[in-house]
Design a protein around this motif. Sequence first.
Motif, PDB file in Angstrom:
ATOM      1  N   GLU A  53      13.819   9.275  10.511  1.00 47.65           N
ATOM      2  CA  GLU A  53      13.941   9.938   9.208  1.00 47.65           C
ATOM      3  C   GLU A  53      15.070   9.316   8.408  1.00 47.65           C
ATOM      4  O   GLU A  53      14.958   9.116   7.196  1.00 47.65           O
ATOM      5  N   GLU A  54      16.173   9.001   9.083  1.00 45.63           N
ATOM      6  CA  GLU A  54      17.306   8.361   8.409  1.00 45.63           C
ATOM      7  C   GLU A  54      16.942   6.943   7.959  1.00 45.63           C
ATOM      8  O   GLU A  54      17.287   6.528   6.850  1.00 45.63           O
ATOM      9  N   SER A  59      15.794   3.410   3.475  1.00 49.64           N
ATOM     10  CA  SER A  59      14.919   2.294   3.092  1.00 49.64           C
ATOM     11  C   SER A  59      13.876   2.708   2.055  1.00 49.64           C
ATOM     12  O   SER A  59      12.903   1.987   1.835  1.00 49.64           O
ATOM     13  N   ASP A  60      14.098   3.865   1.427  1.00 51.05           N
ATOM     14  CA  ASP A  60      13.147   4.368   0.424  1.00 51.05           C
ATOM     15  C   ASP A  60      11.740   4.421   1.016  1.00 51.05           C
ATOM     16  O   ASP A  60      10.788   3.843   0.484  1.00 51.05           O
ATOM     17  N   PRO A  64      10.191  -2.221   0.896  1.00 49.92           N
ATOM     18  CA  PRO A  64      11.075  -3.384   0.736  1.00 49.92           C
ATOM     19  C   PRO A  64      11.464  -3.558  -0.735  1.00 49.92           C
ATOM     20  O   PRO A  64      10.716  -3.162  -1.633  1.00 49.92           O
ATOM     21  N   PRO A  65      12.622  -4.121  -0.967  1.00 50.00           N
ATOM     22  CA  PRO A  65      13.046  -4.335  -2.356  1.00 50.00           C
ATOM     23  C   PRO A  65      12.136  -5.336  -3.068  1.00 50.00           C
ATOM     24  O   PRO A  65      11.473  -6.165  -2.426  1.00 50.00           O
ATOM     25  N   GLU A  66      12.111  -5.226  -4.353  1.00 54.01           N
ATOM     26  CA  GLU A  66      11.307  -6.153  -5.150  1.00 54.01           C
ATOM     27  C   GLU A  66      11.758  -7.591  -4.867  1.00 54.01           C
ATOM     28  O   GLU A  66      12.950  -7.871  -4.764  1.00 54.01           O
ATOM     29  N   VAL A  74       7.156  -7.530   6.141  1.00 55.87           N
ATOM     30  CA  VAL A  74       6.465  -7.263   7.406  1.00 55.87           C
ATOM     31  C   VAL A  74       7.317  -6.354   8.298  1.00 55.87           C
ATOM     32  O   VAL A  74       6.795  -5.445   8.948  1.00 55.87           O
ATOM     33  N   THR A  75       8.615  -6.571   8.307  1.00 53.89           N
ATOM     34  CA  THR A  75       9.506  -5.726   9.105  1.00 53.89           C
ATOM     35  C   THR A  75       9.423  -4.271   8.643  1.00 53.89           C
ATOM     36  O   THR A  75       9.294  -3.361   9.460  1.00 53.89           O
ATOM     37  N   PHE A  76       9.462  -4.057   7.346  1.00 53.39           N
ATOM     38  CA  PHE A  76       9.352  -2.686   6.828  1.00 53.39           C
ATOM     39  C   PHE A  76       7.988  -2.092   7.149  1.00 53.39           C
ATOM     40  O   PHE A  76       7.883  -0.906   7.483  1.00 53.39           O
ATOM     41  N   GLN A  77       6.940  -2.897   7.046  1.00 52.58           N
ATOM     42  CA  GLN A  77       5.600  -2.417   7.377  1.00 52.58           C
ATOM     43  C   GLN A  77       5.526  -2.015   8.853  1.00 52.58           C
ATOM     44  O   GLN A  77       4.973  -0.972   9.196  1.00 52.58           O
TER      45      GLN A  77
END
Length: 104
Positions: A53-54, A59-60, A64-66, A74-77
């Motif tokens: 959750e944190e 990380s919104d 990932p940032p624009e 891919v890491t965020f996905q």
Amino acid sequence: LKISSYTWETLKKKLFPYIREKEQNPEAAFGGDLQAYIEKLQMVYQTEKERFEEIARVSDDFTPPEGACTTYRVTFQMLNEFDEYLQLYIHLENNILFPKLLKL
């Protein structure tokens, strides 16, 4: 992650064998405090849920940032997919497996 080490070993070495044995022999005993084992696992799950959750918060929601590179995206996905899997895993154990186990 704690969830993959403590939880998996506990399930593999204690709970899963107990379930198999209990199915074959309804008189089989757990060999410890089953409720305490389940509560410990649930505490571990809660800790991991809060950790993700944190991560989602900072990380919104795994956005990932624009202009982020492919590796970043891919890491965020992958983090998002793991979080979804984790939530399902926790739900299945807390709401299906553990209640049934306590009724055996």
